[in-house]
Scaffold this motif. Structure first.
Motif, PDB file in Angstrom:
ATOM      1  N   ILE A   1       0.941  -1.034  -0.051  1.00  0.00           N
ATOM      2  CA  ILE A   1      -0.026   0.057  -0.085  1.00  0.00           C
ATOM      3  C   ILE A   1       0.923   1.317  -0.024  1.00  0.00           C
ATOM      4  CG2 ILE A   1      -1.785   1.219   1.075  1.00  0.00           C
ATOM      5  CD1 ILE A   1      -2.838  -1.301   2.283  1.00  0.00           C
ATOM      6  N   ASN A   2       1.870   1.263   0.882  1.00  0.00           N
ATOM      7  CA  ASN A   2       2.923   2.248   0.681  1.00  0.00           C
ATOM      8  C   ASN A   2       3.570   2.715  -0.459  1.00  0.00           C
ATOM      9  OD1 ASN A   2       2.302   3.525   3.362  1.00  0.00           O
ATOM     10  ND2 ASN A   2       3.678   1.856   4.274  1.00  0.00           N
ATOM     11  N   ALA A   3       3.899   1.344  -1.160  1.00  0.00           N
ATOM     12  CA  ALA A   3       4.528   1.679  -2.360  1.00  0.00           C
ATOM     13  C   ALA A   3       3.502   2.314  -3.457  1.00  0.00           C
ATOM     14  CB  ALA A   3       5.110   0.050  -3.107  1.00  0.00           C
ATOM     15  N   MET A   4       2.243   1.853  -3.413  1.00  0.00           N
ATOM     16  CA  MET A   4       1.336   2.220  -4.143  1.00  0.00           C
ATOM     17  C   MET A   4       1.203   3.984  -3.890  1.00  0.00           C
ATOM     18  SD  MET A   4      -2.201   3.578  -4.092  1.00  0.00           S
ATOM     19  CE  MET A   4      -2.689   2.830  -2.523  1.00  0.00           C
ATOM     20  N   ILE A   5       1.340   4.284  -2.699  1.00  0.00           N
ATOM     21  CA  ILE A   5       1.060   5.921  -2.500  1.00  0.00           C
ATOM     22  C   ILE A   5       2.283   6.497  -3.125  1.00  0.00           C
ATOM     23  CG2 ILE A   5       0.934   7.309  -0.496  1.00  0.00           C
ATOM     24  CD1 ILE A   5      -0.472   5.230   1.124  1.00  0.00           C
ATOM     25  N   SER A   6       3.350   5.874  -2.929  1.00  0.00           N
ATOM     26  CA  SER A   6       4.455   6.501  -3.381  1.00  0.00           C
ATOM     27  C   SER A   6       4.839   6.656  -4.892  1.00  0.00           C
ATOM     28  CB  SER A   6       5.974   5.766  -2.614  1.00  0.00           C
ATOM     29  OG  SER A   6       6.966   6.374  -3.292  1.00  0.00           O
ATOM     30  N   ASP A   7       4.141   5.681  -5.610  1.00  0.00           N
ATOM     31  CA  ASP A   7       4.087   5.680  -6.800  1.00  0.00           C
ATOM     32  C   ASP A   7       3.228   6.492  -7.463  1.00  0.00           C
ATOM     33  OD1 ASP A   7       6.144   3.962  -7.088  1.00  0.00           O
ATOM     34  OD2 ASP A   7       5.148   2.328  -7.719  1.00  0.00           O
ATOM     35  N   LEU A   8       1.971   6.573  -6.913  1.00  0.00           N
ATOM     36  CA  LEU A   8       0.815   7.141  -7.676  1.00  0.00           C
ATOM     37  C   LEU A   8       0.379   8.457  -7.054  1.00  0.00           C
ATOM     38  CD1 LEU A   8      -0.943   4.060  -8.222  1.00  0.00           C
ATOM     39  CD2 LEU A   8       0.723   5.015  -9.691  1.00  0.00           C
ATOM     40  N   GLY A   9       0.588   8.305  -5.668  1.00  0.00           N
ATOM     41  CA  GLY A   9      -0.062   9.432  -4.871  1.00  0.00           C
ATOM     42  C   GLY A   9      -0.143  11.107  -5.293  1.00  0.00           C
TER      43      GLY A   9
END
Length: 334
Positions: free
Chosen positions: A188-196
């Motif tokens: 989830i944190n990787a998704m936030i970092s990539d896309l947020g």
């Protein structure tokens, strides 16, 4: 681990007693489970409410009077320690539908006399034997559409009474392996970092493929809808959303946690952005608006497979000068 299990049991007991409470006794029931300085966050028009009596009188009693024989149909339930405060606080998340017979008006929405489903997701912070804070987010436009109203122009994706996880394993009542939850939170944190922040430098589809399964499902709120596969999600929500806004702020959460294959977060707000035109078929205003959001995720392997989203669209559009609830009152049903 026992602290998480104790918190889960407290919230399960609270739900059982609340769901069984008779009219006029809800405040007393809440008082048995919530703290003296209980803080409750809800979507517009409820917003911030303090104390068991006020929460019961302003939200639960009117809702239960409208959706008679209310039944909680829970699809996801998990607990975790909150990454945002250094994993010091314990929270419990519950998601599903509150279903009842829509027999009396609620918030100016005329009753149907038929079954009504209110999508909800709730985060409860537990301290000892009390719930001290709650974020209770719910999809009011979804209920409006069930009542024959059209609060927004036609949405880009599908309008559905949304199912729970495809795997039917979202109720994590039993103790879970901590390592599994750590892996879910890391993804989830990787998704936030990539896309947020919309600044990865990759194409949208390539961005999504870093953390999402090809056959992902994005269960979006009424007014936007649900969409399936990376390509259709990009086409039917993510690309139009990004194109319709400028000046997106950084992401801020009050709670972010995971347990087992499930995780999620909420903010108040999560971020702000300025509509430039086209989002949900409504014009741009040039005014920054707040997005109050809950996201719940299911992980499958090393990718996110499903995502349930709750967005306070009534609050956002009211900030833009459009009162969706007020303009929908007393509109004849089709």
């Amino acid at each position: 681990m026992s602290e998480l299990q104790n918190a889960k049991q407290l919230v399960r007991d609270y739900h059982d007693k609340l769901d069984a409470a008779s009219p006029g006794t809800i405040a007393e029931t809440l008082g048995q489970y919530v703290g003296r300085e209980y803080l409750w966050r809800g979507f517009h028009p409820f917003n911030l409410i303090e104390g068991a009596d006020a929460v019961a009188g302003q939200f639960w009693e009117p809702l239960r009077a409208s959706l008679r024989h209310l039944q909680r149909r829970e699809d996801i339930f998990f607990a975790g320690r909150n990454e945002i405060d250094g994993f010091s606080s314990v929270w419990v998340a519950s998601m599903g539908h509150l279903m009842g017979l829509f027999d009396s008006a609620w918030l100016g929405i005329a009753p149907t006399g038929k079954m009504g489903f209110l999508r909800y997701c709730e985060f409860c912070r537990v301290e000892g034997d009390r719930i001290v804070e709650t974020a209770m987010y719910f999809d009011i436009p979804h209920l409006m559409m069930q009542a024959g109203l059209q609060p927004f122009p036609p949405q880009t994706a599908a309008h559905l009474v949304q199912p729970g996880p495809m795997t039917h394993d979202g109720l994590l009542f039993a103790q879970q392996d901590p390592a599994t939850g750590e892996d879910t939170l890391a993804l989830i944190n990787a998704m936030i970092s990539d896309l947020g922040q919309w600044k990865s430098g990759l194409s949208l589809e390539d961005e999504l493929a870093r953390t999402w399964a090809d056959d992902m499902i994005w269960w979006g709120p009424a007014g936007i809808g649900a969409t399936y596969t990376i390509n259709r999600y990009a086409e039917q929500h993510s690309a139009p959303f990004r194109a319709g806004f400028a000046d997106r702020s950084g992401t801020g959460h009050i709670c972010r946690m995971a347990e087992g294959q499930y995780g999620g977060f909420f903010g108040w707000p999560n971020f702000t952005a300025t509509p430039t035109g086209g989002f949900m078929g409504l014009p741009g205003t040039g005014k920054p608006g707040e997005f109050r959001v809950i996201d719940i995720y299911r992980r499958a392997g090393d990718k996110l497979a499903e995502n349930w989203i709750f967005i306070d669209l009534l609050h956002f559009w009211k900030q833009q000068g459009v009162d969706i609830l007020a303009r929908s009152e007393h509109v004849p049903r089709t």
